[in-house]
Write an enzyme that holds these catalytic residues in place. Structure first.
Site, PDB file in Angstrom:
ATOM      1  N   ASN A   6      -0.707  -2.791  -3.433  1.00  0.00           N
ATOM      2  CA  ASN A   6       0.142  -1.608  -3.299  1.00  0.00           C
ATOM      3  C   ASN A   6       1.541  -1.944  -3.833  1.00  0.00           C
ATOM      4  O   ASN A   6       2.172  -2.885  -3.369  1.00  0.00           O
ATOM      5  CB  ASN A   6       0.193  -1.197  -1.820  1.00  0.00           C
ATOM      6  N   HIS A   9       6.647  -0.858  -2.767  1.00  0.00           N
ATOM      7  CA  HIS A   9       7.946  -1.458  -2.416  1.00  0.00           C
ATOM      8  C   HIS A   9       8.718  -1.964  -3.619  1.00  0.00           C
ATOM      9  O   HIS A   9       9.927  -2.168  -3.523  1.00  0.00           O
ATOM     10  CB  HIS A   9       7.770  -2.538  -1.350  1.00  0.00           C
ATOM     11  N   HIS A  42       1.507   5.204  -3.354  1.00  0.00           N
ATOM     12  CA  HIS A  42       1.539   6.391  -2.490  1.00  0.00           C
ATOM     13  C   HIS A  42       2.618   7.313  -3.042  1.00  0.00           C
ATOM     14  O   HIS A  42       3.806   7.006  -2.936  1.00  0.00           O
ATOM     15  CB  HIS A  42       1.869   5.937  -1.055  1.00  0.00           C
ATOM     16  N   ARG A  44       4.620  10.063  -2.346  1.00  0.00           N
ATOM     17  CA  ARG A  44       4.971  10.851  -1.164  1.00  0.00           C
ATOM     18  C   ARG A  44       5.636  12.161  -1.560  1.00  0.00           C
ATOM     19  O   ARG A  44       6.241  12.262  -2.619  1.00  0.00           O
ATOM     20  CB  ARG A  44       5.952  10.052  -0.287  1.00  0.00           C
ATOM     21  N   ARG A  48       9.840   8.885  -2.052  1.00  0.00           N
ATOM     22  CA  ARG A  48      10.701   7.746  -1.720  1.00  0.00           C
ATOM     23  C   ARG A  48      10.284   6.444  -2.409  1.00  0.00           C
ATOM     24  O   ARG A  48      11.068   5.522  -2.496  1.00  0.00           O
ATOM     25  CB  ARG A  48      10.784   7.558  -0.206  1.00  0.00           C
ATOM     26  N   GLU A  69      -2.760   7.023  -3.261  1.00  0.00           N
ATOM     27  CA  GLU A  69      -2.652   7.403  -1.843  1.00  0.00           C
ATOM     28  C   GLU A  69      -1.817   8.653  -1.718  1.00  0.00           C
ATOM     29  O   GLU A  69      -0.776   8.755  -2.376  1.00  0.00           O
ATOM     30  CB  GLU A  69      -1.888   6.295  -1.115  1.00  0.00           C
ATOM     31  N   THR A 100       3.013   4.434   6.715  1.00  0.00           N
ATOM     32  CA  THR A 100       1.916   5.164   7.348  1.00  0.00           C
ATOM     33  C   THR A 100       1.629   4.522   8.703  1.00  0.00           C
ATOM     34  O   THR A 100       1.449   3.309   8.786  1.00  0.00           O
ATOM     35  CB  THR A 100       0.668   5.102   6.452  1.00  0.00           C
ATOM     36  N   GLU A 150     -11.076   4.154   4.506  1.00  0.00           N
ATOM     37  CA  GLU A 150     -10.225   2.958   4.574  1.00  0.00           C
ATOM     38  C   GLU A 150      -9.860   2.790   6.037  1.00  0.00           C
ATOM     39  O   GLU A 150      -9.227   3.668   6.638  1.00  0.00           O
ATOM     40  CB  GLU A 150      -8.961   3.104   3.727  1.00  0.00           C
ATOM     41  N   HIS A 190      -3.446  -2.210   5.798  1.00  0.00           N
ATOM     42  CA  HIS A 190      -2.192  -2.007   6.527  1.00  0.00           C
ATOM     43  C   HIS A 190      -1.856  -3.247   7.343  1.00  0.00           C
ATOM     44  O   HIS A 190      -2.605  -3.638   8.235  1.00  0.00           O
ATOM     45  CB  HIS A 190      -2.189  -0.772   7.425  1.00  0.00           C
TER      46      HIS A 190
HETATM   47  N1  PXP Z   1      -3.329   1.261   3.183  1.00  0.00           N
HETATM   48  C1  PXP Z   1      -2.626   2.381   3.450  1.00  0.00           C
HETATM   49  C2  PXP Z   1      -3.369   3.659   3.660  1.00  0.00           C
HETATM   50  C3  PXP Z   1      -1.218   2.359   3.515  1.00  0.00           C
HETATM   51  O1  PXP Z   1      -0.536   3.481   3.777  1.00  0.00           O
HETATM   52  C4  PXP Z   1      -0.547   1.141   3.280  1.00  0.00           C
HETATM   53  C5  PXP Z   1       0.949   1.098   3.313  1.00  0.00           C
HETATM   54  O2  PXP Z   1       1.473   1.857   2.310  1.00  0.00           O
HETATM   55  C6  PXP Z   1      -1.328  -0.003   2.990  1.00  0.00           C
HETATM   56  C7  PXP Z   1      -2.716   0.087   2.972  1.00  0.00           C
HETATM   57  C8  PXP Z   1      -0.699  -1.326   2.704  1.00  0.00           C
HETATM   58  O3  PXP Z   1      -0.018  -1.755   3.835  1.00  0.00           O
HETATM   59  P1  PXP Z   1       0.935  -3.007   3.752  1.00  0.00           P
HETATM   60  O4  PXP Z   1       2.088  -2.627   2.853  1.00  0.00           O
HETATM   61  O5  PXP Z   1       1.346  -3.224   5.176  1.00  0.00           O
HETATM   62  O6  PXP Z   1       0.148  -4.142   3.178  1.00  0.00           O
END
Ligand code: PXP
Length: 240
Positions: A6, A9, A42, A44, A48, A69, A100, A150, A190
């Site tokens: 992901n 960030h 994601h 949004r 953001r 996402e 999330t 997921e 997550h």
């Molecule tokens: N899966 C989903 C559905 C998420 O919303 C996120 C966070 O954006 C992640 C996985 C990845 O989470 P993390 O950044 O804590 O690894």
């Protein structure tokens, strides 16, 4: 168990200055070179993290797979239908949250989620629903046509005792077994990091794909993108 990264960030850091760097698209392409199996973002409603510019460039340039996402809202579903990622993962979205916070309540939002799934399926996009390890929610996901779930691993990742962590891992294991039995694909994510991934790998045969962002990007700041990604891949691959 495949690893999808992901990149939200990287976009967050770029957006902090309102300028162009660091570019999440460049980061995604480098991550592919170092072995990730797919790129997750994601988009949004408040934009953001990634922007539409990022999403369109990612579609043109990413060669592994894209996991888009998003909340099940018309505007974003329309963008996804246009972009045609390999996978869309529907998540709940609240304006005030930092990230999330929990899985979708599929049971209470059947018509809205079903409508999004149908629109995405018309464009031949696979759909995953982000859910808690809760068998009733998983059954509801299957009933309305989801291809994949997921499983939210946040409670496993944030467990404050070993007992709580193993209980939560067992819930995830049972949920994954159930989902497979009813022919759903099983992803998870997550809060997974370089420590808890070791325990998580004890159920890796039941999980098709993990989605990890924050821990890898945080580690990349210190040791570089290549090492951060390769370390995570090795932890997953070498688990016995
Ligand atoms: N899966 C989903 C559905 C998420 O919303 C996120 C966070 O954006 C992640 C996985 C990845 O989470 P993390 O950044 O804590 O690894």
């Amino acid at each position: 168990m495949r690893l999808c990264l992901n990149i939200d960030h990287i976009a967050t850091i770029r957006n902090a200055r309102g300028e162009d760097l660091p570019d999440p698209v460049t980061f995604a392409l480098m991550a592919e070179q170092y072995g990730v199996d797919g790129i997750v973002f994601h988009l949004r409603e408040d934009r953001r993290h990634v922007s539409e510019r990022d999403v369109r460039l990612l579609r043109e340039l990413v060669t592994t797979k894209l996991d888009f996402e998003m909340a099940a809202v018309d505007e974003i579903v329309s963008i996804a239908c246009d972009i045609q990622p390999e996978l869309c993962t529907l998540v709940p979205e609240k304006r005030q949250e930092l990230t999330t916070e929990a899985g979708l309540n599929v049971i209470d939002n059947i018509s809205n989620i079903k409508n999004a799934i149908e629109r995405l399926h018309k464009r031949e996009i696979l759909v995953s629903l982000f859910v808690e390890p809760d068998l009733k929610q998983i059954d509801a996901a299957a009933e309305i046509g989801a291809d994949i779930i997921e499983i939210h691993t946040g409670n496993f990742a944030n467990a404050i005792s070993e007992e709580e962590m193993y209980d939560e891992l067992e819930r995830i294991r049972q949920a994954a077994i159930h989902a497979k039995k009813i022919a759903l694909g099983v992803n998870a994510g997550h809060g997974l990091d370089y420590q808890n991934i070791k325990e998580f790998c004890s159920i890796k045969d039941l999980i098709d794909e993990v989605s990890i962002g924050h821990s890898i990007i945080a580690r990349a700041v210190f040791i570089g993108i290549e090492k951060a990604i390769r370390e995570m891949i090795e932890l997953i691959r070498n688990y016995k």
